[in-house]
Scaffold this motif. Sequence first.
Motif, short mmCIF file in Angstrom:
data_model
loop_
_atom_site.label_atom_id
_atom_site.label_comp_id
_atom_site.label_asym_id
_atom_site.label_seq_id
_atom_site.Cartn_x
_atom_site.Cartn_y
_atom_site.Cartn_z
N UNK A 144 59.19 -36.27 90.51
CA UNK A 144 58.02 -37.08 90.84
C UNK A 144 56.96 -36.28 91.58
N UNK A 145 57.36 -35.22 92.23
CA UNK A 145 56.43 -34.41 93.01
C UNK A 145 55.90 -33.21 92.22
N UNK A 146 55.86 -33.31 90.92
CA UNK A 146 55.35 -32.22 90.10
C UNK A 146 53.87 -31.99 90.40
N UNK A 147 53.53 -30.73 90.64
CA UNK A 147 52.14 -30.36 90.88
C UNK A 147 51.49 -30.16 89.51
N UNK A 148 50.37 -30.82 89.24
CA UNK A 148 49.75 -30.68 87.91
C UNK A 148 49.17 -29.29 87.71
N UNK A 149 49.00 -28.93 86.45
CA UNK A 149 48.36 -27.65 86.13
C UNK A 149 46.91 -27.65 86.58
N UNK A 150 46.40 -26.47 86.89
CA UNK A 150 45.03 -26.35 87.38
C UNK A 150 44.34 -25.22 86.62
N UNK A 151 43.13 -25.48 86.17
CA UNK A 151 42.31 -24.44 85.55
C UNK A 151 41.10 -24.21 86.43
N UNK A 152 40.77 -22.94 86.66
CA UNK A 152 39.61 -22.60 87.47
C UNK A 152 38.80 -21.56 86.70
N UNK A 153 37.53 -21.85 86.52
CA UNK A 153 36.65 -20.91 85.81
C UNK A 153 35.63 -20.34 86.77
N UNK A 154 35.34 -19.06 86.58
CA UNK A 154 34.34 -18.37 87.39
C UNK A 154 33.40 -17.63 86.44
N UNK A 155 32.12 -17.80 86.65
CA UNK A 155 31.14 -17.04 85.87
C UNK A 155 30.87 -15.75 86.63
N UNK A 156 31.10 -14.62 85.95
CA UNK A 156 30.93 -13.31 86.58
C UNK A 156 29.66 -12.67 86.03
N UNK A 157 28.86 -12.11 86.94
CA UNK A 157 27.61 -11.46 86.53
C UNK A 157 27.23 -10.39 87.54
N UNK A 158 26.31 -9.54 87.13
CA UNK A 158 25.76 -8.52 88.01
C UNK A 158 24.27 -8.43 87.74
N UNK A 159 23.48 -8.48 88.79
CA UNK A 159 22.02 -8.35 88.68
C UNK A 159 21.57 -7.26 89.64
N UNK A 160 20.85 -6.28 89.10
CA UNK A 160 20.30 -5.19 89.91
C UNK A 160 18.80 -5.38 90.05
N UNK A 161 18.29 -5.10 91.23
CA UNK A 161 16.85 -5.03 91.48
C UNK A 161 16.53 -3.55 91.70
N UNK A 162 15.89 -2.96 90.71
CA UNK A 162 15.63 -1.52 90.72
C UNK A 162 14.16 -1.28 91.08
N UNK A 163 13.93 -0.73 92.26
CA UNK A 163 12.59 -0.39 92.74
C UNK A 163 12.28 1.01 92.20
N UNK A 164 11.20 1.13 91.41
CA UNK A 164 10.92 2.40 90.75
C UNK A 164 9.43 2.74 90.77
N UNK A 165 9.16 4.05 90.78
CA UNK A 165 7.79 4.59 90.72
C UNK A 165 7.54 5.20 89.35
N UNK A 166 6.31 5.03 88.85
CA UNK A 166 5.93 5.62 87.56
C UNK A 166 5.82 7.14 87.72
N UNK A 167 6.46 7.89 86.81
CA UNK A 167 6.36 9.35 86.84
C UNK A 167 5.76 9.90 85.55
N UNK A 168 5.56 9.02 84.56
CA UNK A 168 4.95 9.45 83.29
C UNK A 168 4.23 8.24 82.70
N UNK A 169 3.34 8.49 81.77
CA UNK A 169 2.54 7.42 81.18
C UNK A 169 3.18 6.77 79.95
N UNK A 170 4.26 7.36 79.42
CA UNK A 170 4.89 6.79 78.24
C UNK A 170 5.53 5.44 78.58
N UNK A 171 5.51 4.50 77.65
CA UNK A 171 6.16 3.20 77.89
C UNK A 171 7.67 3.30 77.64
#
Length: 154
Positions: A110-137
């Motif tokens: 009677x004391x069975x613990x029910x199954x549990x599912x846990x989802x996590x969204x994993x991501x990585x975001x970088x903020x790259x501060x950069x200076x122009x060193x050439x005119x090419x796009x």
Amino acid sequence: MKRTAIISTALIAALALTGCQTTAEYNAQRAAATQQTLISYRGDTLGQLLREQPAMSATSYEVVTATRRIFIVEDEPTVSTVYLPPYTPAAGGTFNNPAMAQAAQNLATLNTVPGVARSVTRYCRLRVDADRIAEEPSPDSWRIRNVDYSGNNC
């Protein structure tokens, strides 16, 4: 050693430090290892970063000045799901009386613990501060000043 992947470098450094420690200590060490890896990109071009991190791509940028931008570099979010199956605690103790043993078994069922599912969204975001060193796009036209990150998969 040239940086092969932010994730693997930070993970290897963090795993080397894992012994007997708390989750907070582990997360702090992992964050420090990731930050060290990102600091090593200072002076490189945005193109070098993107070639070394093939799972990541520049998704947008903010113009700071005519010769300075902050690029947003992200990986694709992934969903990790962990499933813990139902668990029934074993009846404790030994009973000489068969009726008591059966009652203990019934109580455990009677004391069975029910199954549990846990989802996590994993991501990585970088903020790259950069200076122009050439005119090419091109990403190679931007020299990295600094890199900050957010997310749980860097």
